[in-house]
Design an enzyme around this catalytic site. Sequence first.
Site, PDB file in Angstrom:
ATOM      1  N   HIS B 137       0.854  -1.177   0.000  1.00 31.43           N
ATOM      2  CA  HIS B 137       0.000   0.000   0.000  1.00 31.43           C
ATOM      3  C   HIS B 137       0.890   1.226   0.000  1.00 31.43           C
ATOM      4  CE1 HIS B 137      -3.831  -1.905   0.571  1.00 31.43           C
ATOM      5  NE2 HIS B 137      -3.326  -2.667   1.505  1.00 31.43           N
ATOM      6  N   CYS B 179      -0.604   1.973  -4.999  1.00 26.72           N
ATOM      7  CA  CYS B 179      -1.346   3.168  -5.380  1.00 26.72           C
ATOM      8  C   CYS B 179      -0.368   4.339  -5.492  1.00 26.72           C
ATOM      9  CB  CYS B 179      -2.376   3.528  -4.309  1.00 26.72           C
ATOM     10  SG  CYS B 179      -3.563   2.210  -4.018  1.00 26.72           S
TER      11      CYS B 179
END
Lengths: 616, 365
Positions: B137, B179
């Site tokens: 992440h 991301c």
Amino acid sequence: MGLLSDPNRRRALISMLTRLNAPICVVCYFAGVAWFMGLAFEPFTLRTYMSENAMGSTMVEERFPAGERALATGREFAAHKKKVGGMPVDWLVKNMQDRGLEVFTQSFSRTLPFPDENKERYIVKGTNVYGILRAPRAPRTEALVLSAPCSPGDSNNQAVGLLLGLAQYFRNQIYWAKDIIFLVNEHDLIGMQAWLEGYHHTNTTGMSWSPLQGRGGSIQAALSLELSSDVITSLDLVLEGLNGQLPNLDLANLFYAFCQKIGVLCTIQGKLQRNDWDSVSGYSHAVQTMMLMVMKQASGRPWGDHGLFLRYHIEAATIKGVNSFRQYKTDATTIGRLLEGMYRKLNNLLERLHQSYFFYLMPSLSHFVSIGYYMPAFGLLAVILLLRALDLWVQLNTPPSTTEDGVADIDQVRHTLLSVLTPLVISHLTGVALYALPIRFQETAVEHFPVSETEAVVLTAIAIYTAGLALPHNTHRYYIMSAVPDVRGWRVLKLIAVLYLAVLLGCTALINFSLGFILALTLVPLAAFVTPHVPKVLSAFILVILSPACTLLFSVFFFQELQEMPVSFQDGWLLYLSVISQGILDHSLYGSLVYPLIALLVYPCWLLFWNILFWK
Amino acid sequence: MKILTLLGLLSACFLANSINIEVCTSRFWFNYRHVANTLSVYRSVKRLGIPDSHIVLMLADDMACNHRNPKPATVFSHKNMELNVYGDDVEVDYRGYEVTVENFLRVLTGRLPPSTPRSKRLLSDDRSNILIYLTGHGGNGFLKFQDSEEISNVELADAFEQMWQKRRYNELLFIIDTCQGASMYERFYSPNIMALASSQVGEDSLSHQPDLAIGVHLMDRYTFYMLEFLEDIHPASKTNMNDLFKVCPKSQCVSTPGHRTDLFLRDPGSVLITDFFGSVRKVELTMDAINLTDPIKQMEENPVNGEEQKEVYSYADQLPVSEIIHQKPKQKDWHPPDGFILGLWTLILLVFFKTYGIKHLKHIF
């Protein structure tokens, strides 16, 4: 100079405050009520969403196959229950052991303070049976609970059957990371209270129970199942617990998500969701759903077996199967799959549910209003009390127009304080009497009057309540200095009473918003307008109408209306008496705080206002 | 003239080697896909020939043995459980809580305590082509490690610069699937780095497909399509980096993958995929004869003399113990004797002569 420290500006502010006090109070009151009613309007609500990351977006394909077998087990359970005449402990133990669970029993007994006429019990003895499914590879640190009540008669047989069917299916899977406890409790809430107290090694209500032999780690979530028919048309979710506590909203979100996935009709408060929020009937439907939740939360009683888990910080909800007159029926296999999906999601949890809201109102199953949105409604009502207090303070501090010599002033101050203390003490003593006497003197009441014990308790309570109305006429004898005609005395008492009420309602609204708001709706206008100078008879009548007991009476009728089961006046009165007895019983059985709050704090506060009305 | 036909080894100029570092930075069951991503890349590079000794695999959590895994000891990358990327011979070098920012940077820069085993070190030299694959992440300018710390793009750029200055890599390929992954390569400033990311700043990288039996998403989209691309690569294929840049267009990935080649000296079109993903020795077959220069001198036949002048050879002293034991610094230049002793004797003599007078001098000498 600053706004408040400049004497000229301060005088201007104060004069504006005293001039506009009544209009601002009225505006605030209606604004508060309007805000509350607006909460159910759909554009002001938010859609529910899953906040917990661990229970994320992916769904599992549920594979529970054995719905019919579960129903057959339920029928067997019913037969054994009828044969034994209570809970078939031996059959349940053997059945759970055959399914591979570790089975334990707990016996408990409790003598109620007076007989419960709704459920017809007085001395309660029972046994809980629970089986633990150990997680195959995980340490025994966390657990989930699935419970079904063993009810007398024909109810909830299918729930126990489905519970046993799910137990067998779950036992064959290897992906459980938490222990699952399958609990069948007898005497619904009393048995559940005994089990929870035994599990957590606490004893708060004076019940006697045998200690639990088997344990499963700290419980992360619990679901209670109530299913009384083979097929259902909808599933109802019950959230309200003891003292108005609600489980984490994520549990409701989880239920809703699975209802949508599996395609079962789901309701809350028994009402189905409607799409036409902009029409009047759609809006009133949402208002009805929200008001039902408010009423149930305000009553402070647990509305399902799950209600007692919440006190131990275990998120729990009750799922009720409802069989009404709809065409599309859902069978037991589908319900089993829904529960399987929910438990697999709960299995993924890494910590207790805490990401979503704990304080909310739900006008429908897919929309909610959080505490930040509904608290201003109560805040507007509390502001009225504060404005009144400010007004009184200003009045008390302006020197009286006809001044006597300054020597008498100091004595006057002392007189007012003493004369204020007397009503305070007497009101609270009456409150204590209302709390303690009904149960204590039920035997003497039964001896002297032809009533049963329950009626004796309730009628004693009402009698003490009404006797309090006669107090102001008698307390004058106890005034220490009664010679001085005290024009300021009532203002001091009112100031204290208004601030007391503000603090009381504020604290109540924080814990149980619905109870605080409903009490505020009736008590705040009362507190605002009462003075010794208003017309006595009319105000006395209004005060009685707005007192807590009458609020409860109206709430009972209103609740029945909302549930679309309106009652006649006689039935309503009997229902009212049973509600009072249930409140007293809840307090002694489970520790519900509504009855002590009303008796020890709210009623004395109201009596203070009654004293002010009859101030001489 | 010696005619030899050789299979020429090392026909090009240098011996290159490929080393991989593959890092999965997320823990918890719902981040299953990050472990599956990393293991899929691991599988592909092993298939193309890189041995475990040249791969540093860091997995932050154990999905295969997680209590919630309905198929224990497996990690799947395709739904319907087609491909088990965990396999029988996976070697995880950094596992669980050992995957931290500090350990990652130490591996890159080589600043590890001497007790660190070789499998946990990055054994690269100035001829190594390093592939670094990160997944987890991330956000704008950072990558989250283990839910408790972050590595920033500045730190990473500095670590690469340290590697460059210590000559720990020849060329470096950096792939990140998180991301806002493009923010991680914005700050690189060392030469010979090529970078690929799965999404631009402000975009989220999306996951590919959930598995309905396991109950989690199995892979991220970018890695999934990159893997499909890598499945077509075999050790002799000539596909170059420009094809890798085209993997997973926006229609498939929903996010826009990005790449950065300005720091790279060679043209990306001339860089083979197998330079980084495979361990390939360049082999050139030649059918011509090659003249070897004779390094061996013919032995001249000496007339046999009576005396054979033979030099006596002896082994060099491996450990000159005698020198060590009798180690004294030889003083090359003379220093006057110690001033203190000199002064002391002078004082004694002066006192003696003062007391007894100079006439006693003849008794001494």
